[in-house]
Design an enzyme around this catalytic site. Structure first.
Site, PDB file in Angstrom:
ATOM      1  N   ASP A   1     -13.783   2.767  36.981  1.00  0.00           N
ATOM      2  CA  ASP A   1     -13.879   2.920  38.427  1.00  0.00           C
ATOM      3  C   ASP A   1     -14.596   4.235  38.782  1.00  0.00           C
ATOM      4  OD1 ASP A   1     -12.918   2.238  41.192  1.00  0.00           O
ATOM      5  OD2 ASP A   1     -11.857   4.146  40.912  1.00  0.00           O
TER       6      ASP A   1
ATOM      7  N   LYS B   1     -18.368   4.951  40.589  1.00  0.00           N
ATOM      8  CA  LYS B   1     -18.612   5.862  41.714  1.00  0.00           C
ATOM      9  C   LYS B   1     -19.722   6.851  41.376  1.00  0.00           C
ATOM     10  CE  LYS B   1     -13.963   5.363  43.541  1.00  0.00           C
ATOM     11  NZ  LYS B   1     -12.582   5.808  43.438  1.00  0.00           N
TER      12      LYS B   1
END
Ligand code: ADP
Ligand code: ASP
Ligand code: MG
Length: 822
Positions: free
Chosen positions: A679, A683
């Site tokens: 994750d 980003k």
């Protein structure tokens, strides 16, 4: 001075059943004392039912069951709203009528056809039954005198080619005799029916009760007429076709007549004539919302709107009479329309080119064949000699009319009408504008009527900042976003004319498409009962051609949905999303997104993909666009991992901290989604691309926290074996402590080396990343301007409210790009 009469007319839908009749009685009783004439229609559907009965008799079908059904409908209402004695008396009247109808239908069944007289008498029973019933019920509860008055004893009409002509002197005389003066009485009067000079019952034509009301307005010298119906007044368009239609506060008689003639079914065109002559104001009001002001129709209303309403007439045939033989020949039009009049064909609209080379006109579709024959007969010689071309009546058309007194002398209205039609891809076949400039009518393909109505209506009635919104994935973040939008929408509309309308919702299983804005209440149930997912239909609905702008907000985490962004953007639909999948997907998709955005002239915003509502993407964009040179971006980008390392001090096991975090809802359902670091890597990729770096997800040097043995197992097994993380994690913590440092899970981008790293690092206790709270995110931008002392953005970087807030801010940013002055 004695008070003057007021006339109230309640339509069929206002007296449909017992509850409706009670409501009507409440309205009447709520009025101040004074003379009141109440004209009623037949109960909803009864006139149709009675006419069907006659047609059934003509076809020699059994009529008894239908007639019994109509009788029972009335009896049921009577039993609910009248005293037993009154209901029994009423039943006798009803049965007398039923017997009369049976007697009239017998010869019809034998002969196979019914005369107009029979049709008039039978269909008139609807009003007789509704008024007798209502008069009994009201008489039983009212403190004022109630009297049933037979309209046939007052209104005399003569039917002619233009419809029923009221015989005014005799009708006024009779009214004066039957209703001597304005008393405190409430009269209950059947609408629709009248009598001829020969004393035979007739009607005022379909929907004629409105006309009855204004006839009584005249003969009683009324001061006001109120037409009570089932909508809030005369609307700017038929609400069944244009969901955004709004109530018109006031209309002139001419405007109302024009709207009624061109299809606004709410009021009968003939209603206006008596009111105009006597200058009686007409109110159109809602029986079901009596507190609303309704629409005022009067001689000189105050209004600033140039265009009042947009209407349509369906099932129209277009006839073109064309040929060199018509040029400069006087009397051609007269011959043409004379022939049509003789054959009783009603011409709805005429348009003649100034070259006189052709005349084009519209007639009801049902008369198309007859019309062609009539014209061919009238111009037989010219046709034979080739002076005019063969005549055809082209069916399948409709007329859309734009009406308003203020159009006269206001330049640009026609341009707006045709601009709107062109924008919606509607082809105009013929045009007519009356010299009064009160009306512009266009003949179009009947299949495009709704589209035409909506696009013209939007041009004149909607805020140019009306945004049609589709929300994909109304889950944890999406549902909070819906609440946030709903709570701010009224203010945004009031202060900025920004009209945010969530009109579509979609999950992976169901979708809900709505013409009205979907509010916060009950959407879950409606969505649950919604239709199966159809992505194309969803996008088409959001991108409705009658609304100026469309935005799709994707709050899902779906890769499949992200793959659709290029298509949506290319079609001109703006996209706002917290879904990381598109921007962290393959670089080819990223490039495609940029291309599509440019091609469609659309906006694509994704602030909430990184740090939820924190201004991270926007900061980066501002730095870049103002020419700053971004060298490094680093930070803590995972609220979950921030929490774990902020809280864990070694006094309990790492696994137990993970379990607590999971229980508090701080982790994904499968905590490995956080612990793997993917994750965070996504980003970083999003940020890197925003900085102009060409980075794929696979290029990120990623150090996750999950031992290889636990990568492939199920969630439950993973949670059971979570303790396997404890020893290695504790070793890392103790090593850091030995150097007086803390552990943090950090992502870093370095522009110069084009490198991205994600992993657990040891930091000095004084480091900004070492001093954050709970689930805070923190990002440090090192740029040529922010060099020695980097720019830091810090704050809660996870949670539904802040994430939804970030998405909402993006949505408003799109709106301001579209011209809304927020
Ligand atoms: P009633 O039974 O009261 O006579 P109608 O059915 O004859 O009522 O007329 C009311 C209906 O007219 C409304 O329910 C609405 O659907 C339809 N309508 C069509 N055009 C318009 C318009 N421009 N304004 C208001 N209502 C309209
Ligand atoms: N009942 C009549 C009709 O349905 C008249 C009216 O309701 O206005 O046409
Ligand atoms: Mg009506």
């Amino acid at each position: 001075m004695a008070k003057s009469w007021r006339v109230f007319k309640f339509g069929g839908s206002s007296v449909a059943d017992a509850a409706c009749m009670r409501r009507v009685a409440d309205i009447i009783e709520g009025e101040p004392a004074g003379p009141l004439a109440v004209v009623l229609s037949a109960c909803k559907g009864v006139t149709d039912g009675l006419l069907d009965l006659v047609s059934a008799a003509e076809r020699q079908e059994p009529t008894a069951p239908r007639l019994a059904g109509l009788r029972q409908t009335h009896l049921d209402i009577a039993n609910q709203i009248c005293t037993p004695t009154d209901a029994a008396e009423y039943a006798k009247e009803l049965d007398a009528g039923v017997a009369d109808i049976e007697r009239l239908l017998r010869p019809v069944a034998e002969g196979g056809s019914a005369s107009q007289e029979v049709r008039d008498i039978v269909s008139g029973y609807g009003e007789l039954w509704s008024t007798r019933l209502f008069a009994r019920s009201l008489g039983g509860r009212s403190t004022r005198p109630v009297r049933w008055v037979d309209a046939r004893d007052i209104v005399e009409v003569q039917w002619g080619p233009l419809g029923p002509a009221v015989q005014w002197p005799v009708s006024r005389e009779r009214a004066a005799a039957i209703v001597p003066s304005a008393t405190n009485e409430t009269l209950i009067i059947p609408g629709f029916i009248a009598r001829t000079a020969q004393g035979v019952q007739t009607t005022l034509g379909r929907n004629g009760s409105d006309f009855s009301a204004s006839i009584f307005g005249d003969v009683l010298n009324a001061s006001e007429i109120h037409i009570w119906t089932d909508v809030d007044g005369v609307l700017s368009a038929d609400p069944r076709r244009v969901p955004d239609a709004t109530v018109i506060d006031s209309l002139s008689y001419h405007e109302a007549m024009e709207l009624a003639y061109f299809g606004a079914k709410v009021i009968h065109p003939q209603t206006m004539a008596p009111a105009v002559t006597k200058g009686i104001p007409i109110w159109v009001r809602n029986t079901f919302a009596a507190e609303k002001p309704g629409t005022l129709i009067c001689a000189a209303p105050e209004s600033t709107h140039a265009v009042k309403g947009i209407t349509s007439i369906d099932a129209v045939a277009l006839v073109n009479v064309e040929g060199a033989g018509m040029i400069g020949v006087p009397g051609t039009a007269q011959r043409l329309f004379g022939a049509l009049r003789e054959d009783g064909i009603n011409v709805i609209l005429i348009s003649q080119g100034s070259s006189e080379h052709s005349i084009c006109f519209a007639v009801p579709e049902k008369d198309s064949e007859r019309t062609a024959q009539t014209v061919r007969r009238a111009f037989a010689v010219e046709l034979r000699d080739g002076q005019i071309q063969d005549v055809e009546a082209l069916t399948g058309h409709s007329i859309v009319s734009v009406v308003g007194d203020g159009m006269a002398g206001t330049p640009g209205i026609a341009a707006d009408v045709f601009g709107a039609l062109a924008g919606a891809g509607v082809n105009v076949r013929a045009i007519a504008q009356g010299s009064s400039e009160r009306n512009i009518s266009v003949v179009i393909d009947g299949r495009q009527t709704t589209r035409a109505l909506r696009s013209v209506h939007a041009r004149f009635y909607l805020s140019p900042h009306t945004i049609s919104i589709g929300l994909v994935g109304p889950g944890v973040v999406g549902s909070v976003l819906l609440e946030q939008i709903a709570s701010q929408a009224p203010r945004l509309l009031r202060d900025f004319r920004l009209d945010l309308r969530v009109r579509a919702l979609m999950t992976s299983k169901k979708m809900l498409l709505s013409d009205q804005a979907i509010g916060v209440n009950g959407w879950r149930e409606k969505l649950g009962a919604g239709q199966p997912v159809d992505l194309e239909k969803f996008a088409d609905h959001v991108h409705a051609d009658h609304l100026p702008h469309a935005v799709i907000i994707d709050c899902s985490a779906s890769e499949k949905v992200a793959a659709l962004y290029p298509r949506w953007l290319a079609e001109g639909i703006h996209v706002v999303t917290p879904n990381k999948r598109a921007n962290s997907g393959p670089l080819t998709l990223f490039a495609e997104l940029q291309r599509a955005r440019r091609a469609g002239g659309s906006h694509y915003l994704y602030e909430a993909t990184v740090g939820a509502g924190l201004p991270i993407m926007q900061t980066l964009r501002d730095l870049r666009e103002t020419g700053d040179d971004i060298r490094k971006v680093e930070g803590i980008f995972s609220g979950t991992l921030a929490y774990l390392f902020n809280v864990w001090d070694g006094s309990e096991s790492f696994s137990s901290v993970v379990k607590t975090a999971k229980a508090k809802g701080y982790t994904e359902p499968d905590p490995r989604d956080d612990l793997s670091g993917t994750d965070v890597a996504r980003k970083l990729v999003i940020l890197a691309r925003e900085m102009g770096m060409q980075l794929e997800l696979g290029d990120v040097a990623l150090e996750g926290l999950i031992p290889p043995a636990l990568v492939g197992v199920g969630v439950e097994e993973f949670m059971a074996r979570l303790g396997e993380l404890d020893a290695p994690m504790l070793a890392k913590l103790e090593a850091a402590r030995a150097r007086n440092r803390v552990l943090r899970y950090v992502g870093a981008l370095d522009a110069a080396s084009n490198k991205a790293t994600v992993g657990l690092v040891e930091l000095e206790k004084s480091h900004p990343f070492a001093n954050i709270n709970l689930t805070d995110n923190v990002v440090r931008f090192v740029t040529s301007r922010y060099d020695q002392n980097p720019l830091v953005v810090q704050g809660p970087g996870a949670g539904p409210a802040v994430t939804a807030g970030g998405v909402f801010a993006d949505l408003l940013r799109v709106c301001s790009y579209l011209g809304a002055k927020i």
